[in-house]
Design an enzyme around this catalytic site. Structure first.
Site, PDB file in Angstrom:
ATOM      1  CB  CYS A  28     -20.190  -5.250 -17.590  1.00 30.90           C
ATOM      2  SG  CYS A  28     -20.510  -4.845 -15.839  1.00 30.90           S
TER       3      CYS A  28
ATOM      4  CB  CYS B 241     -19.762   5.494  -9.082  1.00 31.70           C
ATOM      5  SG  CYS B 241     -18.710   7.098  -8.368  1.00 31.70           S
TER       6      CYS B 241
ATOM      7  CB  CYS C  79     -17.396   1.105  -8.024  1.00 32.45           C
ATOM      8  SG  CYS C  79     -16.114   1.475  -7.274  1.00 32.45           S
TER       9      CYS C  79
ATOM     10  CG  ASP D 159      -2.042   1.052   0.918  1.00 33.91           C
ATOM     11  OD1 ASP D 159      -2.366   1.436  -0.137  1.00 33.91           O
ATOM     12  OD2 ASP D 159      -2.463   1.666   2.298  1.00 33.91           O
TER      13      ASP D 159
ATOM     14  CB  CYS E 173     -13.139   8.780  -4.812  1.00 37.94           C
ATOM     15  SG  CYS E 173     -13.414   6.853  -4.378  1.00 37.94           S
TER      16      CYS E 173
ATOM     17  CB  CYS F 187     -18.321  -5.747  -9.706  1.00 38.48           C
ATOM     18  SG  CYS F 187     -17.195  -6.726 -10.829  1.00 38.48           S
TER      19      CYS F 187
HETATM   20  C1  B12 Z   1      -4.049   6.118  -3.785  1.00 34.73           C
HETATM   21  C2  B12 Z   1      -4.951   4.853  -3.699  1.00 34.73           C
HETATM   22  C3  B12 Z   1      -6.214   5.228  -3.423  1.00 34.73           C
HETATM   23  C4  B12 Z   1      -7.209   6.469  -3.650  1.00 34.73           C
HETATM   24  C5  B12 Z   1      -6.988   6.564  -5.420  1.00 34.73           C
HETATM   25  C6  B12 Z   1      -7.641   5.403  -5.871  1.00 34.73           C
HETATM   26  C7  B12 Z   1      -7.298   5.065  -7.254  1.00 34.73           C
HETATM   27  N1  B12 Z   1      -8.051   4.334  -8.154  1.00 34.73           N
HETATM   28  O1  B12 Z   1      -6.262   5.598  -7.953  1.00 34.73           O
HETATM   29  C8  B12 Z   1      -8.246   6.179  -2.946  1.00 34.73           C
HETATM   30  C9  B12 Z   1      -8.378   7.101  -1.516  1.00 34.73           C
HETATM   31  C10 B12 Z   1      -9.645   6.975  -3.633  1.00 34.73           C
HETATM   32  C11 B12 Z   1      -8.601   4.704  -2.945  1.00 34.73           C
HETATM   33  C12 B12 Z   1      -9.591   4.093  -2.690  1.00 34.73           C
HETATM   34  C13 B12 Z   1      -9.952   2.960  -2.452  1.00 34.73           C
HETATM   35  N2  B12 Z   1      -8.678   1.883  -2.469  1.00 34.73           N
HETATM   36 CO1  B12 Z   1      -6.828   2.454  -2.535  1.00 34.73          CO
HETATM   37  N3  B12 Z   1      -4.791   2.719  -3.091  1.00 34.73           N
HETATM   38  C14 B12 Z   1      -4.438   3.693  -3.392  1.00 34.73           C
HETATM   39  C15 B12 Z   1      -3.053   3.246  -3.532  1.00 34.73           C
HETATM   40  C16 B12 Z   1      -2.026   3.804  -2.235  1.00 34.73           C
HETATM   41  C17 B12 Z   1      -2.319   4.036  -5.090  1.00 34.73           C
HETATM   42  C18 B12 Z   1      -3.163   3.901  -6.109  1.00 34.73           C
HETATM   43  C19 B12 Z   1      -2.619   4.668  -7.255  1.00 34.73           C
HETATM   44  O2  B12 Z   1      -1.370   4.543  -7.500  1.00 34.73           O
HETATM   45  N4  B12 Z   1      -3.496   5.421  -8.074  1.00 34.73           N
HETATM   46  C20 B12 Z   1      -3.235   6.047  -9.227  1.00 34.73           C
HETATM   47  C21 B12 Z   1      -3.794   5.312 -10.347  1.00 34.73           C
HETATM   48  C22 B12 Z   1      -3.494   5.956 -11.722  1.00 34.73           C
HETATM   49  O3  B12 Z   1      -3.068   4.188 -10.205  1.00 34.73           O
HETATM   50  P1  B12 Z   1      -3.724   2.684 -10.097  1.00 34.73           P
HETATM   51  O4  B12 Z   1      -5.146   2.822  -9.800  1.00 34.73           O
HETATM   52  O5  B12 Z   1      -2.741   1.846  -9.470  1.00 34.73           O
HETATM   53  O6  B12 Z   1      -3.975   2.506 -11.725  1.00 34.73           O
HETATM   54  C23 B12 Z   1      -2.828   1.805 -12.345  1.00 34.73           C
HETATM   55  C24 B12 Z   1      -3.214   0.778 -13.563  1.00 34.73           C
HETATM   56  O7  B12 Z   1      -4.752   0.642 -13.097  1.00 34.73           O
HETATM   57  C25 B12 Z   1      -3.195   1.131 -14.779  1.00 34.73           C
HETATM   58  N5  B12 Z   1      -4.248   2.076 -15.145  1.00 34.73           N
HETATM   59  C26 B12 Z   1      -4.824   3.134 -14.665  1.00 34.73           C
HETATM   60  N6  B12 Z   1      -5.862   3.666 -15.585  1.00 34.73           N
HETATM   61  C27 B12 Z   1      -5.845   2.768 -16.720  1.00 34.73           C
HETATM   62  C28 B12 Z   1      -6.832   2.860 -17.584  1.00 34.73           C
HETATM   63  C29 B12 Z   1      -6.607   1.873 -18.755  1.00 34.73           C
HETATM   64  C30 B12 Z   1      -7.648   1.954 -19.964  1.00 34.73           C
HETATM   65  C31 B12 Z   1      -5.491   0.989 -18.514  1.00 34.73           C
HETATM   66  C32 B12 Z   1      -5.374  -0.062 -19.466  1.00 34.73           C
HETATM   67  C33 B12 Z   1      -4.748   0.933 -17.325  1.00 34.73           C
HETATM   68  C34 B12 Z   1      -4.859   1.973 -16.389  1.00 34.73           C
HETATM   69  O8  B12 Z   1      -2.047   2.250 -14.547  1.00 34.73           O
HETATM   70  C35 B12 Z   1      -2.195   3.024 -13.296  1.00 34.73           C
HETATM   71  C36 B12 Z   1      -0.866   3.445 -12.840  1.00 34.73           C
HETATM   72  O9  B12 Z   1       0.111   2.237 -13.341  1.00 34.73           O
HETATM   73  C37 B12 Z   1      -2.660   2.038  -3.639  1.00 34.73           C
HETATM   74  C38 B12 Z   1      -1.782   0.818  -3.087  1.00 34.73           C
HETATM   75  C39 B12 Z   1      -0.787   1.031  -4.381  1.00 34.73           C
HETATM   76  N7  B12 Z   1       0.679   1.482  -3.879  1.00 34.73           N
HETATM   77  O10 B12 Z   1      -0.829   0.816  -5.292  1.00 34.73           O
HETATM   78  C40 B12 Z   1      -4.168   1.440  -2.909  1.00 34.73           C
HETATM   79  C41 B12 Z   1      -5.180   0.423  -3.651  1.00 34.73           C
HETATM   80  C42 B12 Z   1      -5.427   0.661  -4.722  1.00 34.73           C
HETATM   81  N8  B12 Z   1      -6.626   0.635  -2.734  1.00 34.73           N
HETATM   82  C43 B12 Z   1      -6.965  -0.405  -2.512  1.00 34.73           C
HETATM   83  C44 B12 Z   1      -8.198  -0.350  -1.910  1.00 34.73           C
HETATM   84  C45 B12 Z   1      -9.009  -1.853  -1.394  1.00 34.73           C
HETATM   85  C46 B12 Z   1      -9.196   0.547  -2.112  1.00 34.73           C
HETATM   86  C47 B12 Z   1     -10.747   0.917  -1.837  1.00 34.73           C
HETATM   87  C48 B12 Z   1     -11.498  -0.442  -2.280  1.00 34.73           C
HETATM   88  C49 B12 Z   1     -10.902   1.081  -0.437  1.00 34.73           C
HETATM   89  C50 B12 Z   1     -12.503   1.081   0.065  1.00 34.73           C
HETATM   90  N9  B12 Z   1     -13.347  -0.086  -0.184  1.00 34.73           N
HETATM   91  O11 B12 Z   1     -12.918   2.268   0.329  1.00 34.73           O
HETATM   92  C51 B12 Z   1     -11.008   2.157  -2.501  1.00 34.73           C
HETATM   93  C52 B12 Z   1     -11.354   1.728  -4.159  1.00 34.73           C
HETATM   94  C53 B12 Z   1     -11.751   2.945  -4.952  1.00 34.73           C
HETATM   95  C54 B12 Z   1     -11.647   2.413  -6.623  1.00 34.73           C
HETATM   96  N10 B12 Z   1     -12.647   2.207  -7.254  1.00 34.73           N
HETATM   97  O12 B12 Z   1     -10.446   2.516  -6.998  1.00 34.73           O
HETATM   98  C55 B12 Z   1      -6.324  -1.708  -2.815  1.00 34.73           C
HETATM   99  C56 B12 Z   1      -6.939  -2.192  -4.289  1.00 34.73           C
HETATM  100  C57 B12 Z   1      -7.066  -3.775  -4.360  1.00 34.73           C
HETATM  101  C58 B12 Z   1      -7.581  -4.256  -5.530  1.00 34.73           C
HETATM  102  N11 B12 Z   1      -8.222  -5.362  -5.596  1.00 34.73           N
HETATM  103  O13 B12 Z   1      -7.479  -3.562  -6.670  1.00 34.73           O
HETATM  104  C59 B12 Z   1      -4.872  -1.352  -3.105  1.00 34.73           C
HETATM  105  C60 B12 Z   1      -4.141  -1.986  -4.273  1.00 34.73           C
HETATM  106  C61 B12 Z   1      -4.043  -1.294  -1.824  1.00 34.73           C
HETATM  107  C62 B12 Z   1      -3.735  -2.769  -1.101  1.00 34.73           C
HETATM  108  N12 B12 Z   1      -2.525  -2.798  -1.052  1.00 34.73           N
HETATM  109  O14 B12 Z   1      -4.444  -3.517  -1.511  1.00 34.73           O
HETATM  110  N13 B12 Z   1      -7.313   4.264  -2.973  1.00 34.73           N
HETATM  111  S1  SF4 Z   2     -15.532  -3.876 -12.964  1.00 36.76           S
HETATM  112 FE1  SF4 Z   2     -17.238  -5.387 -12.726  1.00 36.76          FE
HETATM  113  S2  SF4 Z   2     -19.081  -3.930 -12.785  1.00 36.76           S
HETATM  114 FE2  SF4 Z   2     -17.252  -2.695 -13.472  1.00 36.76          FE
HETATM  115  S3  SF4 Z   2     -17.331  -2.977 -15.790  1.00 36.76           S
HETATM  116 FE3  SF4 Z   2     -15.986  -4.586 -14.851  1.00 36.76          FE
HETATM  117  S4  SF4 Z   2     -17.460  -6.453 -14.858  1.00 36.76           S
HETATM  118 FE4  SF4 Z   2     -18.612  -4.641 -14.698  1.00 36.76          FE
HETATM  119  S1  SF4 Z   3     -15.349   3.848  -4.252  1.00 37.25           S
HETATM  120 FE1  SF4 Z   3     -16.130   3.659  -6.226  1.00 37.25          FE
HETATM  121  S2  SF4 Z   3     -18.486   3.948  -6.019  1.00 37.25           S
HETATM  122 FE2  SF4 Z   3     -17.423   4.858  -3.941  1.00 37.25          FE
HETATM  123  S3  SF4 Z   3     -17.400   7.017  -4.603  1.00 37.25           S
HETATM  124 FE3  SF4 Z   3     -15.227   5.727  -5.184  1.00 37.25          FE
HETATM  125  S4  SF4 Z   3     -15.635   5.281  -7.157  1.00 37.25           S
HETATM  126 FE4  SF4 Z   3     -17.905   5.766  -6.608  1.00 37.25          FE
END
Ligand code: B12
Ligand code: SF4
Ligand code: SF4
Length: 337
Positions: free
Chosen positions: A181, A188, A235, A123, A204, A239
């Site tokens: 899907c 959201c 969200c 994380d 978020c 799923c």
């Molecule tokens: C900052 C952070 C957050 C932020 C921002 C979330 C976000 N989506 O970026 C906030 C506080 C909102 C958050 C929320 C949550 N988080 Co968080 N978070 C992190 C953290 C510390 C960094 C994520 C990050 O770098 N974000 C920046 C974006 C750009 O990067 P990314 O999401 O990793 O995306 C990468 C790839 O997906 C890809 N990518 C991105 N976009 C696209 C688009 C396309 C088309 C493609 C091909 C690729 C691609 O490139 C990105 C960069 O390499 C990670 C831990 C870590 N060190 O990775 C945990 C982590 C992602 N979180 C986690 C969790 C559990 C959550 C929550 C579910 C908690 C909750 N229930 O409330 C929510 C989920 C919200 C959501 N829908 O994402 C878990 C996810 C586990 C999983 N199965 O994915 C992690 C991995 C922590 C862990 N060690 O388990 N989080």
């Molecule tokens: S993450 Fe789950 S709910 Fe979202 S588009 Fe993919 S299958 Fe559908």
């Molecule tokens: S965790 Fe998912 S549903 Fe909840 S506000 Fe963030 S993106 Fe929207």
């Protein structure tokens, strides 16, 4: 050269139900740079630091050859689905569990390869854990941004370990299960899913309730807060892969008492109760005032009949955050007694 099979077995024996191996080549920098440039990280300024290391394991650990992507399913059949606390946070703090398992895994690897150098992260390290999990074939990146697996849906937490050795076989990414899907995008409530896989953290509810707990809850999002007091699962709940997810019943993730509390109880906690109920869980991150603030906002947003009495009692609270949330909750129309 390490045996991939032996390394994976060591990971499984250490408590990681999911393991994959990827060559330590740099990640595509585009998604992270675009996300940061658009300011979608909000006040998480630490995301702007160590970008080169975040994107290239060779910079983080010179000589790195392999990234081991690790995952653990946290879902148990005892999880409280109606809880205001997100599923991942209902049990013991996953950081502690994953760190214990990383230590065990490292010890096993050192027996297989004496002198091996490793770097572990869960994380908080400068590592894109989801991108590595996808590259190593643990699952795919869903439209909600979550690393989603066919067996456990997105109910998995992640970690990585970097190794300065090659392995004899690497894993390939798997294809997406999102075709046709977009239920998560529709579910959201705040429009935070602004493109496939991209979360604007500023919008978020997880960010508001976990990361932004020393500031007032963003006014424009309050009415959409639903019934969540820590994290947001909406969200993921939408799923279909989570609808059929297999629970692991891993005892380290069994829900604790905090998961059974209602919004009313969370808003009305006393400091000593808060300490007892949250220590050792991820919920502690929101602190006492942040958690009560979140619960009050959710009570107001859900127009609970009980909100008025609780909010009135907290109008004179010593915390400005709590007073502000109580005032707002009182002003929401609802079924008031
Ligand atoms: C900052 C952070 C957050 C932020 C921002 C979330 C976000 N989506 O970026 C906030 C506080 C909102 C958050 C929320 C949550 N988080 Co968080 N978070 C992190 C953290 C510390 C960094 C994520 C990050 O770098 N974000 C920046 C974006 C750009 O990067 P990314 O999401 O990793 O995306 C990468 C790839 O997906 C890809 N990518 C991105 N976009 C696209 C688009 C396309 C088309 C493609 C091909 C690729 C691609 O490139 C990105 C960069 O390499 C990670 C831990 C870590 N060190 O990775 C945990 C982590 C992602 N979180 C986690 C969790 C559990 C959550 C929550 C579910 C908690 C909750 N229930 O409330 C929510 C989920 C919200 C959501 N829908 O994402 C878990 C996810 C586990 C999983 N199965 O994915 C992690 C991995 C922590 C862990 N060690 O388990 N989080
Ligand atoms: S993450 Fe789950 S709910 Fe979202 S588009 Fe993919 S299958 Fe559908
Ligand atoms: S965790 Fe998912 S549903 Fe909840 S506000 Fe963030 S993106 Fe929207």
């Amino acid at each position: 050269m390490l045996s991939a099979q032996a390394a994976k077995q060591a990971a499984r024996d250490s408590g990681f139900g999911l393991v994959g191996l990827a060559a330590a080549e740099p990640l595509d920098s585009h998604p992270l740079r675009v996300w940061l440039a658009a300011g979608m990280h909000g006040a998480m300024r630490w995301m702007e630091e160590r970008i080169d290391e975040r994107l290239d394991p060779g910079r983080l650990q010179p000589g790195c050859r392999t990234v081991v992507a690790l995952g653990a399913c946290f879902l148990t059949t005892a999880h409280v689905r109606s809880s205001p606390v997100a599923l991942y946070a209902q049990g013991r703090d996953y950081h502690a569990t994953m760190r214990d398992r990383l230590r065990r895994f490292r010890r096993s690897l050192l027996e297989l390869a004496p002198g091996l150098r490793t770097y572990s992260a869960v994380d908080t390290g400068p590592v894109q854990e989801r991108a590595w999990a996808a590259r190593a074939g643990l699952g795919w990146l869903g439209r909600n941004g979550m690393l989603t697996t066919s067996e456990h849906g997105s109910n998995v937490v992640l970690a990585v370990m970097l190794l300065d050795r090659e392995v004899d076989t690497y894993d390939a990414p798997i294809s997406s299960g999102c075709d046709g899907c977009d239920r998560c995008v529709e579910a959201c409530p705040t429009g935070a899913l602004c493109a496939p896989g991209v979360v604007d953290a500023r919008r978020c509810l997880a960010y508001q309730t976990i990361e932004q707990t020393t500031e007032p809850f963003a006014p424009e999002l309050r009415a959409h807060a639903g019934r969540t007091a820590f994290g947001c699962d909406l969200c993921q709940r939408a799923c279909p892969w989570n609808g059929r997810a297999h629970a692991c019943d891993d005892e380290r993730f069994l829900p604790r008492e905090i998961a059974s509390l209602s919004l009313e109880e969370l808003a009305s906690l006393a400091p000593e109760q808060h300490l007892l109920l949250t220590q050792g869980t991820a919920v502690a991150r929101a602190h006492f005032d942040g958690l009560r603030r979140n619960a009050l906002i959710a009570l107001g947003a859900s127009r609970a009949a009980s909100a008025a009495a609780i909010a009135r009692a907290l109008l004179g609270d010593s915390s400005l955050l709590v007073r502000d949330a109580a005032q707002w909750a009182l002003g929401q129309p609802g079924e008031r007694p």
